[in-house]
Design an enzyme around this catalytic site. Structure first.
Site, PDB file in Angstrom:
ATOM      1  N   SER A  95       0.679  -1.408   0.318  1.00 32.50           N
ATOM      2  CA  SER A  95       0.067   0.024   0.003  1.00 32.50           C
ATOM      3  C   SER A  95       0.812   1.266  -0.096  1.00 32.50           C
ATOM      4  CB  SER A  95      -0.989   0.141   1.206  1.00 32.50           C
ATOM      5  OG  SER A  95      -1.868  -1.132   1.279  1.00 32.50           O
ATOM      6  N   HIS A 315      -4.200  -2.005  -4.819  1.00 30.64           N
ATOM      7  CA  HIS A 315      -3.970  -3.567  -5.326  1.00 30.64           C
ATOM      8  C   HIS A 315      -5.152  -4.388  -4.894  1.00 30.64           C
ATOM      9  CE1 HIS A 315      -3.215  -4.181  -1.244  1.00 30.64           C
ATOM     10  NE2 HIS A 315      -2.574  -3.160  -1.039  1.00 30.64           N
TER      11      HIS A 315
HETATM   12 MG    MG Z   1      -4.595   1.563   3.364  1.00 30.88          MG
HETATM   13 ZN    ZN Z   2      -2.322  -4.928   2.601  1.00 32.32          ZN
END
Ligand code: MG
Ligand code: ZN
Ligand code: MG
Length: 384
Positions: A95, A315
Site C-alpha cells: 500500500s 491493489h
Molecule cells: Mg491503506
Molecule cells: Zn494490505
C-alpha cells in the site's frame, strides 16, 4: 495474387524487425510517454476527490454487489479504466508504493512513503494542491499515519515509521484530516505533543475521547483534525460508522473553507484487512461501507457540478474468488493468498475530466491525470 504475397511478405518483414509495442512497454515502462494533452479551462474540475478502497479488486466489488441486491454506487460512474499496480521492486505492490504512485506519480519500492527508489522525497499532489492555493484533506478508516494517507503527505523510507510520519503532518497546511492513531501524535518517544503543535498552527483538534464524531461541532474558520481512535479504528462489524459522515463533512468543509477548490483523499482502509484475514464477511461489510461513502461523495459531486470523483484501489488482497455454492446471502470465498496480488485494478471516474480515466494504464498515470484535470502545468517541483 502476387500482390497479396508481396503485402504478406512486407508485413512479416516489418513485424519481424519491429518489437511489438507491448514487449517494449513491459520491459521499460518509464519510456511510455505521459499524456500531456491540455483540458480547456472550462472542462476542468474545481475539486478532485480520490477515493481508495485498499485491497479492493474486482471480486471484492462483486461480493459487495451481490450481497447488496446486485447493486453498488460504483454503477453510477460513466467512465471505467484499469491500472497496473506493480511497484518498482515487486510485481506485487504494497500500500505504501501503491499510494505513492497515486500521490506522486512514481513507481517506488514496497514500504516507501512519498519517496522515490533512491529515497528522495517526492512532491505529492496534495502538497502541490496546497501550494496552488487549494484546500486539502484526507479521511481514512485506518490510522491517519498508515501507508495510504501517509504517502500523500509524508516522506519516509519505511511505512512503519509512524511517529516520523505524524510529524510530517506539520510540514504542510493540510486543512482537514480524520482517521485513527492519536497515540502517534500525543504519546511520542520524542516527547513532543503534536496535537498541541497543531492547535498552535490554527487547527481545531478533537478526538474520540472528547466527542462522538456525530456530535462534532465544526468551526469553519479553523483547520480541522479529528482522531477517531488511539490505534487502529474498529471494523464496521465492531461498530465503526464514521466513514460516510466524515466524507460528507470533508466535502462540505473543504468547499466552504476555500472557494478556489480542493483535493480530498478518502480511504476505505479495511477492505484490505478483510483480505489479509481471508474473511469474506469482513471484506463485504467494509466494501459496502466504502461504497456508501462513494455514494455520498457522488451526491456532493452531482450537486456541485465542478467535482471530479475517482475511485480505485492500490491493489487486490487475498486472491479472492467467489466459489460455487455461493448465494447472495452467503458468499463462499476462496483465497489464494493472505497477501496482495497483482491483478489489474479498476478505476471509476465521474465529473469534469472523467474521460481521462478510460483505458488501461500504469497506476502512476492516475497522478498525471489528476494534475492534468486540475490544470497543473509543467514539472511538479517543490517550492521549499
Ligand atoms: Mg491503506
Ligand atoms: Zn494490505
Ligand atoms: Mg492550504
Amino acid at each position: 495474387m502476387n500482390n497479396w504475397i508481396l503485402i504478406s511478405c512486407l508485413f512479416l518483414l516489418q513485424t519481424a524487425c519491429t518489437p511489438t509495442p507491448n514487449a517494449s512497454l513491459a520491459k521499460n515502462p518509464a519510456t511510455a510517454p505521459p499524456v500531456i494533452e491540455e483540458l480547456a479551462p472550462a472542462a476542468r474540475p474545481r475539486n478532485v476527490i480520490l477515493l481508495i478502497g485498499d485491497g479492493m479488486g474486482l471480486t471484492q466489488i462483486s461480493a459487495g454487489l451481490y450481497s447488496n441486491g446486485d447493486h453498488l454506487n460504483l454503477e453510477r460512474f460513466p467512465v471505467i479504466g484499469l491500472h497496473k499496480s506493480y511497484s518498482s521492486d515487486n510485481l506485487i505492490t504494497d500500500s505504501a508504493a501503491g499510494a505513492t504512485a497515486f500521490s506522486a506519480g512514481k513507481k517506488t519500492y514496497n514500504g516507501a512513503i512519498g519517496v522515490d527508489p533512491e529515497g528522495k522525497p517526492l512532491y505529492t499532489i496534495l502538497e502541490e494542491a496546497d501550494d496552488q492555493g487549494l484546500a486539502t484533506g484526507m479521511v481514512t478508516t485506518s490510522t491517519i499515519v498508515h501507508a495510504t494517507p501517509a504517502a500523500f503527505i509524508a516522506h519516509e523510507a519505511q511505512r512503519t515509521y509512524y511517529e516520523p510520519i505524524a510529524r510530517d503532518f506539520l510540514d504542510t497546511d493540510i486543512d482537514l484530516f480524520i482517521g485513527g492513531g492519536k497515540k502517534y501524535f500525543d504519546r511520542r518517544e520524542d516527547g513532543r505533543d503534536l496535537l498541541q503543535e497543531l492547535r498552535q498552527k490554527g487547527y481545531a483538534v478533537s478526538s474520540f475521547l472528547e466527542t462522538n464524531f456525530k456530535d462534532l461541532s465544526v468551526d469553519y474558520s479553523k483547520k480541522l483534525t479529528y482522531l477517531t481512535s488511539d490505534s487502529d479504528p474498529l471494523s464496521v462489524e465492531q461498530g465503526r460508522d464514521y466513514l460516510t459522515p466524515a466524507s460528507i463533512l470533508a466535502c462540505d468543509f473543504l468547499d466552504k473553507f476555500n472557494s478556489k477548490g480542493f483535493f480530498l483523499m478518502i480511504e476505505g482502509a479495511q477492505i484490505d484487512w478483510g483480505g489479509h484475514a481471508n474473511n469474506s464477511s469482513y471484506i463485504i461489510t467494509e466494501m459496502l461501507d466504502f461504497d456508501k461513502a462513494v455514494g455520498a461523495v457522488l451526491d456532493f459531486a452531482e450537486k456541485d457540478g465542478h467535482t471530479l470523483v475517482i475511485v480505485t484501489a492500490d491493489h487486490e488482497t487475498g486472491g479472492y474468488a467467489i466459489n460455487p455454492g455461493s448465494t447472495r446471502d452467503s458468499i463462499i470465498g476462496a483465497f489464494t493468498s493472505d497477501y496482495h496480488t497483482a491483478t489489474l485494478i479498476p478505476v471509476f471516474a465521474y465529473g469534469p475530466g472523467a474521460q481521462l480515466f478510460a483505458g488501461i494504464y500504469e497506476n502512476t498515470a492516475i497522478y498525471d491525470k489528476m494534475r492534468q484535470a486540475f490544470g497543473f502545468r509543467g514539472m511538479a517541483v517543490r517550492k521549499n
